[in-house]
Write an enzyme that holds these catalytic residues in place. Structure first.
Site, PDB file in Angstrom:
ATOM      1  N   ALA A  32       0.760  -1.293   0.160  1.00 50.38           N
ATOM      2  CA  ALA A  32       0.251  -0.128  -0.162  1.00 50.38           C
ATOM      3  C   ALA A  32       1.046   1.249   0.064  1.00 50.38           C
ATOM      4  O   ALA A  32       0.815   2.282   0.836  1.00 50.38           O
ATOM      5  CB  ALA A  32      -0.806   0.041   1.192  1.00 50.38           C
ATOM      6  N   HIS A  37       6.943   5.789   1.618  1.00 51.18           N
ATOM      7  CA  HIS A  37       7.842   4.581   1.382  1.00 51.18           C
ATOM      8  C   HIS A  37       8.740   5.097   0.202  1.00 51.18           C
ATOM      9  O   HIS A  37       9.578   4.892   0.177  1.00 51.18           O
ATOM     10  CB  HIS A  37       6.944   3.743   0.753  1.00 51.18           C
ATOM     11  CG  HIS A  37       6.000   2.991   1.773  1.00 51.18           C
ATOM     12  ND1 HIS A  37       4.588   3.274   1.568  1.00 51.18           N
ATOM     13  CD2 HIS A  37       6.113   2.465   2.876  1.00 51.18           C
ATOM     14  CE1 HIS A  37       3.958   2.522   2.775  1.00 51.18           C
ATOM     15  NE2 HIS A  37       5.020   2.285   3.539  1.00 51.18           N
ATOM     16  N   ASP A 150       7.803   6.214  13.077  1.00 50.91           N
ATOM     17  CA  ASP A 150       7.570   5.228  13.886  1.00 50.91           C
ATOM     18  C   ASP A 150       9.105   4.954  14.752  1.00 50.91           C
ATOM     19  O   ASP A 150       9.717   3.920  14.458  1.00 50.91           O
ATOM     20  CB  ASP A 150       7.459   3.748  13.295  1.00 50.91           C
ATOM     21  CG  ASP A 150       6.116   3.970  12.503  1.00 50.91           C
ATOM     22  OD1 ASP A 150       5.042   4.320  12.873  1.00 50.91           O
ATOM     23  OD2 ASP A 150       6.099   3.648  11.140  1.00 50.91           O
ATOM     24  N   GLN A 153       9.778   1.538  16.810  1.00 46.39           N
ATOM     25  CA  GLN A 153       9.979   0.544  16.018  1.00 46.39           C
ATOM     26  C   GLN A 153      11.476   0.735  15.307  1.00 46.39           C
ATOM     27  O   GLN A 153      12.058  -0.284  15.475  1.00 46.39           O
ATOM     28  CB  GLN A 153       9.212   0.643  14.602  1.00 46.39           C
ATOM     29  CG  GLN A 153       9.637  -0.315  13.689  1.00 46.39           C
ATOM     30  CD  GLN A 153       8.656  -0.537  12.392  1.00 46.39           C
ATOM     31  OE1 GLN A 153       7.578  -1.388  12.645  1.00 46.39           O
ATOM     32  NE2 GLN A 153       8.770   0.062  11.375  1.00 46.39           N
ATOM     33  N   SER A 185       1.046  11.384   6.886  1.00 51.92           N
ATOM     34  CA  SER A 185       0.528   9.980   7.682  1.00 51.92           C
ATOM     35  C   SER A 185      -0.679   9.787   6.437  1.00 51.92           C
ATOM     36  O   SER A 185      -1.529  10.627   6.115  1.00 51.92           O
ATOM     37  CB  SER A 185       0.111  10.217   8.955  1.00 51.92           C
ATOM     38  OG  SER A 185      -0.964   9.223   9.232  1.00 51.92           O
TER      39      SER A 185
HETATM   40  O1  PAF Z   1       6.806  -0.646   9.279  1.00 50.62           O
HETATM   41  C1  PAF Z   1       6.370  -1.430   8.718  1.00 50.62           C
HETATM   42  O2  PAF Z   1       5.818  -1.426   7.615  1.00 50.62           O
HETATM   43  C2  PAF Z   1       6.489  -2.901   9.035  1.00 50.62           C
HETATM   44  O3  PAF Z   1       6.315  -2.673  10.499  1.00 50.62           O
HETATM   45  C3  PAF Z   1       7.727  -3.404   8.672  1.00 50.62           C
HETATM   46  C4  PAF Z   1       8.996  -2.833   9.263  1.00 50.62           C
HETATM   47  C5  PAF Z   1       7.867  -3.484   7.255  1.00 50.62           C
HETATM   48  C6  PAF Z   1       7.883  -5.013   9.187  1.00 50.62           C
HETATM   49  O4  PAF Z   1       6.845  -5.654   8.662  1.00 50.62           O
END
Ligand code: PAF
Length: 289
Positions: A32, A37, A150, A153, A185
């Protein structure tokens, strides 16, 4: 751009690229794809000879009440976007290929995985850590780029990669912001006109913390309380959390120590939309990022 679905094939391609002294960067996604990205791909392309993108909706990071089944999977559109952004290899395995029968390992990233986002989503960071380590093993990159929006993360992944001596450099990509400072976002479109106006409070809270730390204050807990009251002044806004944490451990921080890095982290609900944002502060440096 080549599309690979088989983990062993991707691994042997990555291995032979390394033997040819190619410098490999990876951008991991759940598909998506959006501008965020693609900005990670652009960043990766500045350094890497070869950019691999992974597209995998990872079931193990979704809780039982979360939207794994409904998660969008527009693969044709994603592969067109990845190709036009200059991705060299798109690795898109199935859940069965990633988690074949008998798969039983789960990586526990420790206490950091149980606070803030991890407290609200039990098991989430174990799922993220496990799939990221698998994807690093399959794509064998020299570096991997993750969005700093994030932040927890990124901190979890850095911890795991260091603890397990994986050797991949983890690069954080700066948060993209709209004109008035709101972090971009895919959820911003759910905000009503009024909520969208009130959402600027997150960046105003960050600005306040920036100004106060620049003026020489080091009482981070008190500054965070003031920042939180900026958010709470908006009628639709409620914080899940808003505080300074230590950059490496995500432990709450009370006072800043010169030379140490901190992060102001926040999750704010505006009506039914939940937004996150953060700001890195290194005590004694002129400006955070
Ligand atoms: O941030 C994301 O999209 C996901 O958490 C990742 C790092 C691709 C792991 O599935």
């Amino acid at each position: 751009m080549r599309i690979i679905t088989e983990p062993t094939e991707m691994q042997s391609i990555a291995e032979s690229l390394r033997l040819q002294h190619q410098f490999i960067g990876v951008v991991m996604t759940m598909g998506a794809l959006h501008e965020g990205h693609l900005s990670l791909v652009r960043l990766a392309k500045k350094k890497a000879g070869i950019v691999i993108m992974t597209v995998f909706v990872n079931p193990t990071q979704f809780g039982p009440d979360e939207d794994f089944e409904r998660y969008p999977r527009p693969f044709e559109q994603d592969s067109a976007l990845a190709r036009s952004a200059g991705v060299d290899y798109l690795f898109a395995p199935s859940a069965e290929q990633m988690y074949p029968e008998g798969f039983s390992t789960s990586i526990d990233p420790g206490p950091m995985a149980g606070s803030f986002e991890g407290r609200l989503r039990p098991g989430h960071f174990n799922g993220v850590a496990t799939v990221v380590v698998k994807l690093l093993g399959i794509t064998r990159p020299h570096f991997a780029v993750f969005g700093e929006k994030d932040a927890q993360q990124v901190a979890v992944i850095r911890r795991v990669v260091a603890d397990l001596n994986i050797g991949t450099v983890i690069e954080g990509a700066p948060i993209a912001r709209e004109g008035d400072g709101l972090a971009t976002s895919s959820r911003n479109i759910y905000l009503s006109f009024e909520e969208r106006q009130q959402a600027t409070a997150l960046f105003r809270a960050i600005r306040h913390a920036q100004q106060e730390t620049e003026s020489g204050r080091n009482d981070l807990a008190a500054i965070a309380k003031e920042a939180e009251s900026i958010v709470h002044a908006e009628s639709a806004a409620r914080t899940d959390y808003l505080c300074f944490v230590e950059e490496d451990t995500f432990e709450p921080a009370a006072d800043a120590i010169p030379g140490k890095a901190y992060r102001l982290i926040m999750a704010v609900r505006l009506g039914s939309t939940r937004l996150i944002d953060n700001w890195k502060y290194v005590c004694g440096e002129d400006r955070g990022s």
